[in-house]
Design an enzyme around this catalytic site. Structure first.
Site, PDB file in Angstrom:
ATOM      1  N   SER A 234     -41.259  -6.636  68.579  1.00 47.52           N
ATOM      2  CA  SER A 234     -40.877  -6.605  67.306  1.00 47.52           C
ATOM      3  C   SER A 234     -39.570  -6.113  66.816  1.00 47.52           C
ATOM      4  O   SER A 234     -39.003  -6.514  65.850  1.00 47.52           O
ATOM      5  CB  SER A 234     -42.060  -6.299  66.606  1.00 47.52           C
ATOM      6  OG  SER A 234     -42.555  -4.889  66.883  1.00 47.52           O
TER       7      SER A 234
ATOM      8  N   HIS B  16     -38.940  -1.578  63.678  1.00 49.35           N
ATOM      9  CA  HIS B  16     -38.584  -2.567  62.812  1.00 49.35           C
ATOM     10  C   HIS B  16     -37.089  -2.514  62.209  1.00 49.35           C
ATOM     11  O   HIS B  16     -36.198  -3.323  62.234  1.00 49.35           O
ATOM     12  CB  HIS B  16     -39.665  -3.055  61.799  1.00 49.35           C
ATOM     13  CG  HIS B  16     -40.859  -3.680  62.499  1.00 49.35           C
ATOM     14  ND1 HIS B  16     -41.926  -3.869  61.724  1.00 49.35           N
ATOM     15  CD2 HIS B  16     -41.403  -3.654  63.718  1.00 49.35           C
ATOM     16  CE1 HIS B  16     -42.947  -4.315  62.573  1.00 49.35           C
ATOM     17  NE2 HIS B  16     -42.512  -4.238  63.866  1.00 49.35           N
TER      18      HIS B  16
END
Lengths: 269, 267
Positions: free
Chosen positions: A125, A180
């Site tokens: 991610s 992230h």
């Protein structure tokens, strides 16, 4: 070299990445004992900040191809196919691969700089957030000015998606929002500062230099975390100098992560 | 509005990149410190983090309170945001096009256009030679003198700015809705010239007032020793506006409100 790059440019990196996700997801499945799952992920390259300073820097990249379950894998595959093909067409496969690697590294370095030494992280991610950052950067530098893209629905929705994912990550403790943010920043900076046509202005050159310095600083901090307990403990083990050992021991206690074990007190009646 | 000194502006421009470099250097500095004294490095790091957290908290709290009780704080935030937005949302294409057009044919109007657009992009270094060339090619072009005057005024060169604005007024009285007259008055005020008051009064009479012109007029009255007239001008500047003011004008109004409060207390 140019021929090689041309050949690599013909490889569909998005598909290859998706195949890597899937293959590693199958390989790391504990078909027998579910307790083996962690061991398998560790063997195939999960990332913990301590592993990096213990001489396994390849985990900075391998963790971005591993996933912690079917839901995690499906979410990331969906995001990869939402952003990957369009970005790959715009950037070309080599640059897209570079984007994936740099974003994954950005996320991993952010984790290494801020996480507890033995906290494991898996998932692509960070790199996928890097793709979102890259898409935003491309929108911002293709308009008449950097904020012109906000007049259009697409970039506004993209910003909304980034914000929603970050908020979601904030509320779920098992999601690494640090990775992230690191990936998002790395992907944005790479695309906005480096992957752009035309001559670089003086200001752009300065910002490129600053981004390189930031990368160097984060990398150094990941490999030599001078004030982290596990690095101090490793230095303690490695040195024979008694004064240095004492200083390192004091530093270890000063981190506040260990409490001296109290002498056992005799029980009273 | 009196522009920030050039040195301060230069610092502001380089602050973001300097912050990034400082963050980048931080791990190396900690490592160097750790080589001599690991405990000191740990203590130093935690002290710096603690200080930063405390500073951020109190800064936010202070800004929040200041915004409520001190009008210039909120006006300053609005002004900062407005300038940031303007610098980020300023189109580069017209400037590039104007520069490329200049390669084919040189004229005062084209140089002036490059200068104007460069000033909009806050590229004063680029604007100056073009504006100087524009007034050299056509000394009767009021727009070029006006832009050059603005540039000199914001660079703190009051004497040459006043001269440029004088040329503007000569060539085109009432240029830019009287802005040249107002700025000439302010530039002369900065030089301590008593003519400034007459010019500012003339501007007020001919073009009406705004918080900025009222505040500058108040300054000129104060210098002339007329406190009552200065207070009256400040009252006008601080009066609630009928329309929403621009961020710059709002900044002057906010300060006028504070100064009005101060002048009421002064016997």
């Amino acid at each position: 070299m140019k021929d090689l790059l041309r050949e690599v440019d013909a490889v569909p990196v998005t598909i290859v990445t998706a195949i890597a996700y899937g293959t590693l997801a199958v390989v790391t499945q504990p078909f027998g004992d579910p307790r083996e799952f962690g061991q398998l992920l560790e063997r195939f390259g999960w990332l913990t900040p301590h592993d990096v300073i213990a001489g396994e820097p390849w985990r900075l990249l391998t963790h971005a191809y591993l996933h912690g379950g079917a839901v995690h894998l499906l979410f990331n595959l969906a995001t990869l196919f939402a952003f990957g093909p369009a970005l790959e067409r715009s950037l070309g496969s080599v640059r897209f691969l570079l984007l994936y690697v740099v974003s994954a590294l950005g996320g991993a370095l952010a984790v290494c700089c801020t996480y507890e030494p033995n906290q494991p992280v898996v998932g692509g991610s960070g790199a996928l957030f890097g793709m979102m950052g890259a898409a935003m950067a491309m929108n911002m530098r293709s308009g008449r000015h950097v904020l012109a893209c906000l007049d259009f629905d697409g970039p506004r929705r993209l910003l909304g998606a980034i914000a929603a994912n970050l908020v979601l990550g904030f509320f779920f403790p098992m999601i690494s929002n640090t990775a992230h943010v690191g990936g998002l920043l790395a992907g944005f900076l790479l695309t906005f500062l480096w992957l752009r046509p035309g001559d670089a202005t003086l200001a752009l050159q300065r910002w490129r230099l600053a981004s390189l310095a930031l990368l160097a600083g984060a990398t150094f901090s990941s490999f030599v975390p001078a004030t982290r307990i596990d690095w101090l403990a490793m230095q303690f083990e490695a040195t024979d100098d008694p004064q240095r050992r004492e200083a390192l021991l004091r530093a270890v206690y000063r981190t506040g992560k260990v409490v001296p074990v109290a002498e056992p007190q005799p029980r009273g009646r | 509005m009196t522009a920030a000194p050039p040195s301060l502006r230069a610092v502001g421009r380089h602050l973001p990149i300097a912050t990034v470099l400082l963050v980048a250097v931080w791990p190396f500095a900690l490592w160097l410190l750790s080589r001599s004294d690991p405990e000191l490095a740990v203590r130093f790091e935690s002290a710096v983090y603690h200080a930063l957290r405390t500073l951020a908290f109190w800064l936010l709290a202070a800004v929040g309170v200041a915004c409520i009780v001190f009008p210039p704080a909120w006006a300053g935030l609005r002004l900062f945001w407005s300038r940031l937005w303007r610098s980020l949302s300023n189109d580069q294409a017209p400037l590039r096009r104007a520069i490329s057009e200049l390669r084919h044919f040189e004229s005062a109007a084209r140089h002036a256009e490059v200068g104007r657009l460069a000033r909009l992009r806050q590229r004063d270094d680029l604007a100056r030679p073009h504006l100087e060339r524009a007034v050299e090619l056509d000394p009767t072009h009021a727009g070029s003198w006006y832009q050059l005057g603005l540039l000199q005024f914001h660079a703190g060169q009051s004497a040459v700015a006043a001269e440029s604005f004088r040329r503007v007024e000569e060539l085109d009285p009432g240029h830019a809705f009287g802005d040249a007259l107002l700025l000439r008055g302010r530039a002369l005020h900065a030089l301590g010239d008593p003519e400034a008051l007459a010019l500012l009064v003339q501007h007020q009479r001919q073009h009406g007032g705004s918080p900025r012109s009222h505040v500058w007029l108040a300054d000129a009255h104060l210098r002339a020793g007329d406190r009552d007239a200065a207070n009256a001008a400040l009252q006008l500047a601080a009066a609630p506006p009928r329309l929403r003011l621009t961020a710059e004008e709002n900044w002057f109004r906010a300060w006028a409100r504070v100064r009005c409060l101060g002048s009421r207390r002064t016997p």
